[in-house]
Design an enzyme around this catalytic site. Structure first.
Site, short mmCIF file in Angstrom:
data_model
loop_
_atom_site.label_atom_id
_atom_site.label_comp_id
_atom_site.label_asym_id
_atom_site.label_seq_id
_atom_site.Cartn_x
_atom_site.Cartn_y
_atom_site.Cartn_z
N ASP A 1 0.87 -1.17 0.00
CA ASP A 1 0.00 0.00 0.00
C ASP A 1 0.91 1.24 0.00
O ASP A 1 2.13 1.10 0.04
CB ASP A 1 -0.96 -0.02 1.19
CG ASP A 1 -0.23 0.11 2.51
OD1 ASP A 1 1.00 0.21 2.51
OD2 ASP A 1 -0.91 0.12 3.55
N ASP B 1 -8.27 -7.38 0.49
CA ASP B 1 -7.32 -7.61 1.57
C ASP B 1 -8.00 -7.21 2.86
O ASP B 1 -8.91 -6.38 2.86
CB ASP B 1 -6.05 -6.75 1.42
CG ASP B 1 -6.28 -5.34 1.92
OD1 ASP B 1 -6.90 -4.55 1.19
OD2 ASP B 1 -5.87 -5.02 3.06
N CYS C 1 -12.48 -28.45 6.02
CA CYS C 1 -11.40 -27.52 5.68
C CYS C 1 -10.08 -28.28 5.51
O CYS C 1 -9.71 -29.08 6.37
CB CYS C 1 -11.26 -26.46 6.79
SG CYS C 1 -9.89 -25.33 6.53
N CYS D 1 -7.07 -27.20 5.72
CA CYS D 1 -5.90 -26.56 6.32
C CYS D 1 -5.23 -27.45 7.35
O CYS D 1 -5.83 -28.38 7.89
CB CYS D 1 -6.26 -25.19 6.90
SG CYS D 1 -6.79 -25.20 8.62
N CYS E 1 -7.14 -27.73 10.77
CA CYS E 1 -8.35 -28.56 10.79
C CYS E 1 -8.03 -30.04 10.55
O CYS E 1 -8.76 -30.91 11.02
CB CYS E 1 -9.35 -28.06 9.74
SG CYS E 1 -10.02 -26.45 10.18
N HIS F 1 -5.86 -21.29 9.84
CA HIS F 1 -7.24 -21.63 9.46
C HIS F 1 -7.99 -20.41 8.90
O HIS F 1 -8.63 -20.51 7.85
CB HIS F 1 -8.04 -22.22 10.63
CG HIS F 1 -9.49 -22.29 10.30
ND1 HIS F 1 -10.01 -23.27 9.46
CD2 HIS F 1 -10.52 -21.45 10.58
CE1 HIS F 1 -11.30 -23.02 9.27
NE2 HIS F 1 -11.64 -21.93 9.93
#
Ligand SMILES: [Zn+2]
Length: 365
Positions: free
Chosen positions: A93, A267, A305, A307, A310, A336
């Site tokens: 940014d 974002d 999930c 990930c 999980c 997660h």
């Protein structure tokens, strides 16, 4: 090499689209949520863990990196990608949003913003040219124009003046930008909650033929319905052949509705900030893992999930880590939460590609 945006599919019931944004460090399949790595780190997780969440582009903050360690050190390391060990696309940014949040510490002039460093008290003069120089040194694939972000609420005359100044500053950013082949400069549409100012700003930015466009100055305290209206009128004015990024938005409903208006990139600090408070997002709902109901719950956080968190741990274990303030708790919850938001945008992308978006995501639209 270089930059391009290819639209792969358009939704027949909304303005949603699926595309591929090519950058010198690889592809970003849109729509896509981008995690925030403020100080060249997504707090608490390694670059390898970050890659496993499905992240394709990561955001970092010019203002924070300028204060610490300084762009010369990042450039000395070979740029932001090498400094933080992240090989995929990055975005910085401009520092505008942070500087304008320092209400007590700044003086705004046509030249730029003078503020006192909250770190060491020295005076810093951040101008459009300086912001671009810093971002050229940091070396992200996408860099953002230095803009004036008015607060909410604000008088129309103040917002109009900020929007016009943002345009003049954008012209200075374009002139100052030295690394055109390696870094794409995105312009930012301001205009507050005044829809006619938004449309006018978007039209004048579109005429500059930039490699990408952002809608900024939202998610600054206004009701969600206003964000929706702003995006709905602004996005269609931006050139269809360029990527569109809605800054600072990362909740299910706001992302789904913005995608339906033609937004490609998002974002938000929510996934890591919430993780540090013991909060997880599951299916778009917020759960506080400190709650007693999870103490003896030996099921995964979300069995569907993929990930690492999980797949390997129970709610009881995560509840224990959070209650004990263990660092691993922040790490596992961040993994997660980031995976969750990225997967949400990936599922929308799949739905757009098969033209089932408005049907499958009706509950969020
Ligand atoms: Zn998960």
């Amino acid at each position: 090499m270089g930059f391009s945006f290819k639209c792969q599919a358009r939704c027949s019931h909304s303005k949603a689209r699926a595309g591929i944004f090519s950058t010198p460090h690889g592809l970003v399949e849109t729509p896509k949520f981008m995690p925030v790595g403020t100080l060249a780190t997504v707090k608490g997780i390694t670059a390898a863990q970050l890659e496993a969440t499905g992240a394709q582009m990561v955001l970092s903050n010019t203002y924070h990196l300028h204060l610490q360690p300084g762009e010369a050190i990042v450039a000395g390391a070979g740029g932001l990608h090498r400094f933080m060990g992240w090989k995929k696309p990055m975005l910085t940014d401009s520092g505008g949003f942070q500087v304008f949040s320092l209400s007590q510490l700044r003086k705004i002039t046509e030249e730029g913003v003078i503020f006192r460093s909250p770190r060491d008290g020295r005076m810093i003069n951040l101008t459009p040219e300086r912001s671009i120089q810093i971002q050229n040194a940091l070396g992200a694939d996408v860099i953002m124009a230095f803009d004036e972000c008015p607060p909410y609420p604000a008088e129309r005359s103040d917002v109009e003046a900020a929007t016009e100044r943002t345009y003049r500053w954008l012209e200075r950013c374009i002139k100052a930008h030295q690394r055109l082949d390696e870094q794409a400069l995105f312009g930012i549409v301001q205009g507050g909650v005044y829809l006619d100012l938004r449309v006018r700003a978007a039209e004048s930015l579109a005429a500059l033929d930039l490699p990408g466009y952002a809608i900024g100055g939202v998610s600054v305290g206004e009701p969600a319905e206003l964000i929706h209206q702003i995006v709905e009128v602004t996005a269609p004015v931006l050139p269809p052949e360029k990527p569109r990024y809605l800054m600072g938005v990362g909740t299910y409903r706001e992302m789904a509705r913005a995608i339906a208006s033609g937004i490609d990139l998002f974002d938000c600090v929510i996934p890591t900030r919430w993780a540090r408070h013991g909060t997880v997002v599951v299916g778009g709902e917020r759960w506080n893992l400190k709650n007693a109901q999870y103490r003896e719950d030996f099921t995964p956080l979300d069995a569907s999930c993929p990930c690492y968190t999980c797949q390997n741990f129970t709610r009881a274990y995560l509840c224990h880590l959070v209650r004990s303030r263990e660092i691993l708790g922040y790490t596992l919850l961040s993994i997660h939460n980031i995976t969750e938001l990225i997967r949400f945008t990936e599922k929308i992308r799949e739905a757009i590609l098969s033209d089932r978006f408005t049907e499958e995501f009706a509950q969020w639209l």
